[in-house]
Structures are given as structure tokens and as C-alpha cells.
Design a protein around this motif. Structure first.
Motif, PDB file in Angstrom:
ATOM      1  N   GLU A  78       0.853  -1.143   0.019  1.00  9.35           N
ATOM      2  CA  GLU A  78       0.055   0.048  -0.001  1.00  9.35           C
ATOM      3  C   GLU A  78       0.805   1.314  -0.192  1.00  9.35           C
ATOM      4  N   LEU A  79       1.792   1.132   0.884  1.00 12.23           N
ATOM      5  CA  LEU A  79       2.729   2.303   0.821  1.00 12.23           C
ATOM      6  C   LEU A  79       3.483   2.519  -0.644  1.00 12.23           C
ATOM      7  N   LEU A  80       4.071   1.383  -0.960  1.00  7.72           N
ATOM      8  CA  LEU A  80       4.752   1.498  -2.201  1.00  7.72           C
ATOM      9  C   LEU A  80       3.831   1.974  -3.285  1.00  7.72           C
ATOM     10  N   LYS A  82       1.551   3.906  -3.100  1.00  7.72           N
ATOM     11  CA  LYS A  82       1.440   5.324  -2.947  1.00  7.72           C
ATOM     12  C   LYS A  82       2.697   6.215  -3.554  1.00  7.72           C
ATOM     13  N   ARG A  83       3.555   5.753  -3.042  1.00  9.34           N
ATOM     14  CA  ARG A  83       4.918   6.314  -3.716  1.00  9.34           C
ATOM     15  C   ARG A  83       5.095   6.149  -5.160  1.00  9.34           C
ATOM     16  N   VAL A  84       4.780   5.304  -5.708  1.00  8.84           N
ATOM     17  CA  VAL A  84       4.834   5.067  -7.288  1.00  8.84           C
ATOM     18  C   VAL A  84       3.839   5.942  -7.719  1.00  8.84           C
ATOM     19  N   ARG A  85       2.645   6.062  -7.444  1.00 10.67           N
ATOM     20  CA  ARG A  85       1.567   6.771  -7.873  1.00 10.67           C
ATOM     21  C   ARG A  85       2.027   8.324  -7.833  1.00 10.67           C
ATOM     22  N   ASP A  86       2.432   8.649  -6.710  1.00  9.88           N
ATOM     23  CA  ASP A  86       3.140  10.099  -6.475  1.00  9.88           C
ATOM     24  C   ASP A  86       4.216  10.564  -7.431  1.00  9.88           C
ATOM     25  N   ALA A  87       5.153   9.648  -7.811  1.00  9.80           N
ATOM     26  CA  ALA A  87       6.056   9.791  -8.561  1.00  9.80           C
ATOM     27  C   ALA A  87       5.445  10.070  -9.890  1.00  9.80           C
ATOM     28  N   LEU A 127      19.900  -0.621  -6.309  1.00 11.42           N
ATOM     29  CA  LEU A 127      21.349  -0.528  -5.804  1.00 11.42           C
ATOM     30  C   LEU A 127      21.314  -0.808  -4.321  1.00 11.42           C
ATOM     31  N   ALA A 128      20.212  -0.982  -3.677  1.00  2.00           N
ATOM     32  CA  ALA A 128      20.409  -1.452  -2.041  1.00  2.00           C
ATOM     33  C   ALA A 128      19.710  -2.669  -1.867  1.00  2.00           C
ATOM     34  N   LEU A 129      20.111  -3.450  -0.972  1.00  2.60           N
ATOM     35  CA  LEU A 129      19.831  -4.632  -0.461  1.00  2.60           C
ATOM     36  C   LEU A 129      17.948  -4.534  -0.105  1.00  2.60           C
ATOM     37  N   GLY A 130      17.742  -3.563   0.632  1.00  2.31           N
ATOM     38  CA  GLY A 130      16.424  -3.305   1.330  1.00  2.31           C
ATOM     39  C   GLY A 130      15.481  -3.141   0.097  1.00  2.31           C
ATOM     40  N   ILE A 131      15.924  -2.402  -0.986  1.00  2.00           N
ATOM     41  CA  ILE A 131      14.733  -2.306  -2.220  1.00  2.00           C
ATOM     42  C   ILE A 131      14.886  -3.244  -2.931  1.00  2.00           C
ATOM     43  N   ASP A 132      15.813  -4.177  -2.830  1.00  6.88           N
ATOM     44  CA  ASP A 132      15.915  -5.083  -3.842  1.00  6.88           C
ATOM     45  C   ASP A 132      14.815  -6.149  -3.608  1.00  6.88           C
ATOM     46  N   ARG A 133      14.386  -6.157  -2.536  1.00 10.46           N
ATOM     47  CA  ARG A 133      13.361  -7.328  -2.088  1.00 10.46           C
ATOM     48  C   ARG A 133      11.766  -6.857  -2.687  1.00 10.46           C
ATOM     49  N   PHE A 134      11.816  -5.255  -2.758  1.00 10.32           N
ATOM     50  CA  PHE A 134      10.623  -4.892  -3.308  1.00 10.32           C
ATOM     51  C   PHE A 134      10.648  -4.570  -4.738  1.00 10.32           C
ATOM     52  N   LYS A 135      11.567  -4.876  -5.466  1.00 14.60           N
ATOM     53  CA  LYS A 135      11.789  -4.589  -6.816  1.00 14.60           C
ATOM     54  C   LYS A 135      10.657  -4.961  -7.828  1.00 14.60           C
ATOM     55  N   GLU A 136      10.196  -6.295  -7.612  1.00 15.32           N
ATOM     56  CA  GLU A 136       9.400  -6.977  -8.589  1.00 15.32           C
ATOM     57  C   GLU A 136       7.803  -6.197  -8.205  1.00 15.32           C
ATOM     58  N   THR A 137       7.708  -5.889  -6.817  1.00 18.22           N
ATOM     59  CA  THR A 137       6.412  -5.159  -6.597  1.00 18.22           C
ATOM     60  C   THR A 137       6.302  -3.948  -7.302  1.00 18.22           C
ATOM     61  N   ILE A 138       7.289  -3.129  -7.036  1.00 23.99           N
ATOM     62  CA  ILE A 138       7.384  -1.857  -7.573  1.00 23.99           C
ATOM     63  C   ILE A 138       7.033  -1.815  -9.124  1.00 23.99           C
ATOM     64  N   VAL A 139       7.831  -2.895  -9.778  1.00 28.08           N
ATOM     65  CA  VAL A 139       7.332  -3.097 -11.143  1.00 28.08           C
ATOM     66  C   VAL A 139       6.118  -3.210 -11.388  1.00 28.08           C
TER      67      VAL A 139
END
Length: 400
Positions: A78-80, A82-87, A127-139
Motif C-alpha cells: 500500500e505504501l509502495l 502511494k510512492r509509485v503513484r506520487d512519482a 542499488l540497495a539490498l532492502g529495496i531489492d526485495r521490493f523490486k518486483e512489487t514496484i515494477v
């Protein structure tokens, strides 16, 4: 099991408190609780005051990258979204979205990930381990949000083949996210067409940050004789060509880049007056000077000569040398466009270096304009690394 808590040393976290997103290893007093690198942690000031949530990686000097300043917010889909939509909403207002940077890491509050849109293809760099876990979700979320505006993404390619991943303890990777597709993509920017190679081009295949700086040189190039140094895939040269330059020479040390640029010239019907040569710019400029060559417009778009604070002295030498050589090649009253994309070569240092070059060759500079990166690469104040591109246009005059 509760979340691990990172507590700062007293007096530390200055960057965080001024609006930044990073916590460095030397700012941390304790980490209480169990965690794996890449996990979300809570961040507290020395006195227990809550500072937000971010992901931790003890392999990296940037140990925590903040995701939110509200410690009650869950880092979930849900947070992701919102971030993607804002961008995306922001991009629609500020740039031509045919090709643009959709996600610019910390500046879009998604630290460590960059996503570029080339027509109907996305290129992702994580480029960062933490965000790498969310990469597929962000796509997945980007596909969803773009689809709402009737934009179908034909394919997604990952270009995380960058050395900084090693500092995060990660492997370098590249490849398709989802189904395979042809990786040569045709785009159009400022009326210029390009073939972009998202698989093997530099970085994500094409540098979108200079979009409006390329446009800014068009008006100076009508009927002009133009020299474009470090041309890469020919972008400045082709903008000069399409604006009606009499002749354009683009120079790059990479034969691959020169071949791509030549193909791009053909694509735009500009092969007659836009030519590309494979040469080392540092060797070529003195040769041109010896021959007595002069140009109406000289463009310098060098790679970052410095990737660290330590090599800054040599970088300054490099920038001073090419700018000095270029000024000698500009006709009296002609123009010099010059830039630096190195975050460490900051505005003050870059400006001072060009000033020294002008003084050394007795040229007087009249500043036409100063620009930075296109607004799809927003500069987040307090996140200094998000401000990296400095771009000047000068009129170069002989001493009068």
C-alpha cells in the motif's frame, strides 16, 4: 517477534534531521533485536525519540536508508503504491513522459532504486539490498499505475550491473524481469529519434537527465559549425543537427557509441551534416587547435571524472584541461556548453574550475544560462547526492 531498533549516538543523525534519508555506520550507537540485512528496522534518536523506519544493511557505509519518518507506517504494498503513484503524477506535470525517469531513488522516497521509461519499456536499476526485495512489487505497481493512463509496458529489463552493489554485499545482475522482448527500443526526444540499447548501453541505455539541456543548445546551433565531445550515442550532436547546424562533428572514445550515434544520425536523416569519429577527446582537442580549427559551438559532456572525494584533484585537472582546450577552439563570440555529472564536483568547484580555465587562456565568459538535470530527476534538498548535474552555456569572447 518485534522489529530491531537502531539507536543513534548523541548529536548524530544530522543529515536525517535536516531532511535526508541516510544513516551512516559511524552514527549508530546500538542495534537491539534480531535482524537480517535488508530488513526493516525502527530508528530512534539517542534519547529514544522515534525517527522513522528504514532498511538496514551492515555491509554498507550507508547502514540505514529511511523509508518513512512515521514509525507507525508499515512498509507494505500500500505504501509502495502511494510512492509509485506520487512519482507518476509528478512526472506527468513536469516532463514529457514519452521517455523519462519514473523513479529517482531517494528523491522519490524509494531509496536505492531507479526506473527509466523508454517509450513502452522500463529499465530498472536496484542499488540497495532492502529495496531489492521490493523490486518486483514496484515494477508490478508501475505497470498498474501506467495502465490506468492507457500505457501498456511491453517489457522490463534490469540493469543492476553496477559496482556499487558490491558495497551492499550484492551480486551484479542484469536480465529480463518478466517475459523477454527485443531490447533495442526506438524513442523520440525533442523531435530527435534514437535507438536505445537497454541491454548493453551505458547505465540504463540513455541519459535522460540532459533532455532540456539538449533542447537549450538547439537555438545556438542554427547554421553553425559544431563540435560535440564525449558524444555517447550522439544526443547533443543530433539536437544540433536537427536545429539546422551547417556541420556537426561528434567525438567519442568508444567505437560502439560511435556506431550507435552514426545509426541515430541515419534514423533522423542527418547523415550528411552530422558525422562521428572515434577519438580520445584529450588528444583530439590539441590536434584541432594546432590545425587552426575554429567552431561556432563546442559542447563538452564528459563522463564523471570522479566517483569519490579522493580523486577530486585529478578530476579538477581533467575538467580544467578540456574546458581550456575547448575555449581555444571556440570562435570569438561563439558558444561553449559545458557540464559535469559528478556529484563530488559540486557547483562551486565546477564554477571555479571553468573560471580558472578561462583566465589561463585569456578568454572572457558571458554566461548565457546555468541549468541542472531535467525535473524528472528532482533534487531533494538535504539529499545532496540527488543534485549532480551542472550545465553551463557561455559565450566565449577574446579579451577586449
Amino acid at each position: 517477534m518485534g522489529m530491531a531498533v537502531v539507536t543513534l549516538k548523541k548529536g548524530e543523525g544530522r543529515l536525517l534531521k535536516s531532511g535526508g534519508m541516510w544513516i551512516f555506520d559511524n552514527e549508530i550507537d546500538t542495534v537491539m533485536g534480531n535482524f537480517e540485512n535488508g530488513d526493516i528496522v525502527l530508528v530512534h534518536d539517542f534519547d529514544g525519540y522515534p525517527m522513522g523506519r528504514g532498511f538496514i544493511n551492515t555491509n554498507s557505509k550507508i547502514t540505514v536508508r529511511l523509508m518513512t519518518r512515521d514509525e507507525n507506517v508499515d512498509i507494505n504494498e500500500e505504501l509502495l503504491e502511494k510512492r509509485v503513484r506520487d512519482a507518476w503524477e509528478y512526472r506527468k506535470k513536469v516532463v514529457d513522459t514519452g521517455c523519462c525517469r519514473l523513479i529517482f531513488a531517494e528523491a522519490d522516497f524509494l531509496p536505492g532504486i531507479v526506473v527509466d521509461k523508454f517509450s513502452d519499456v522500463l529499465v530498472v536499476q536496484s542499488l540497495a539490498l532492502g529495496i531489492d526485495r521490493f523490486k518486483e512489487t514496484i515494477v508490478k505497481l508501475l505497470r498498474k499505475v501506467l495502465a490506468e493512463d492507457g500505457i501498456t509496458i511491453r517489457g522490463v529489463y534490469e540493469r543492476s550491473d553496477v559496482k556499487v552493489r558490491k558495497q551492499e554485499g550484492m551480486e551484479m545482475v542484469k536480465g529480463f524481469i518478466g517475459p523477454e522482448f527485443p531490447t533495442l527500443v526506438q524513442i523520440e526526444e525533442n523531435g530527435v529519434k534514437y535507438e536505445v540499447d537497454v541491454k548493453d548501453g551505458q547505465k540504463t541505455g540513455f541519459f535522460l537527465d540532459q533532455k532540456y539541456n539538449r533542447l537549450a543548445i538547439q537555438k545556438l546551433c542554427k547554421n553553425a559549425k559544431v563540435l560535440d565531445c564525449f558524444t555517447h550515442t550522439g544526443s547533443f550532436a543530433l539536437n544540433a543537427g536537427i536545429a539546422g547546424a551547417a556541420s556537426v562533428t561528434g567525438v567519442d572514445a568508444s567505437q560502439l557509441a560511435v556506431d550507435q550515434a552514426t545509426a541515430n544520425a541515419t534514423l533522423n536523416g542527418l547523415s550528411d551534416n552530422v558525422k562521428f569519429i572515434c577519438e580520445d577527446v584529450f588528444e583530439l582537442l590539441p590536434e584541432l587547435e594546432e590545425k587552426g580549427e575554429k567552431f561556432d559551438v563546442v559542447i563538452l559532456d564528459p563522463p564523471a571524472f570522479t566517483k569519490s572525494r579522493n580523486s577530486i584533484k585529478n578530476a579538477v585537472k581533467g575538467y580544467r584541461e578540456i574546458n581550456l582546450r575547448a575555449m581555444k577552439l571556440v570562435k570569438d563570440g561563439g558558444f561553449l556548453a559545458t557540464c559535469s555529472c559528478s556529484h563530488f564536483m559540486d557547483y562551486e568547484l565546477f564554477t571555479k574550475t571553468i573560471g580558472q580555465a578561462a583566465k589561463n587562456v585569456h578568454k572572457r565568459l558571458r554566461q548565457v544560462e546555468y541549468r541542472t538535470q531535467a525535473p524528472d530527476h528532482p533534487i531533494l534538498w538535504a539529499a545532496d547526492e540527488s543534485y549532480y548535474l551542472k550545465f553551463y552555456i557561455f559565450q566565449v569572447c577574446n579579451d577586449r
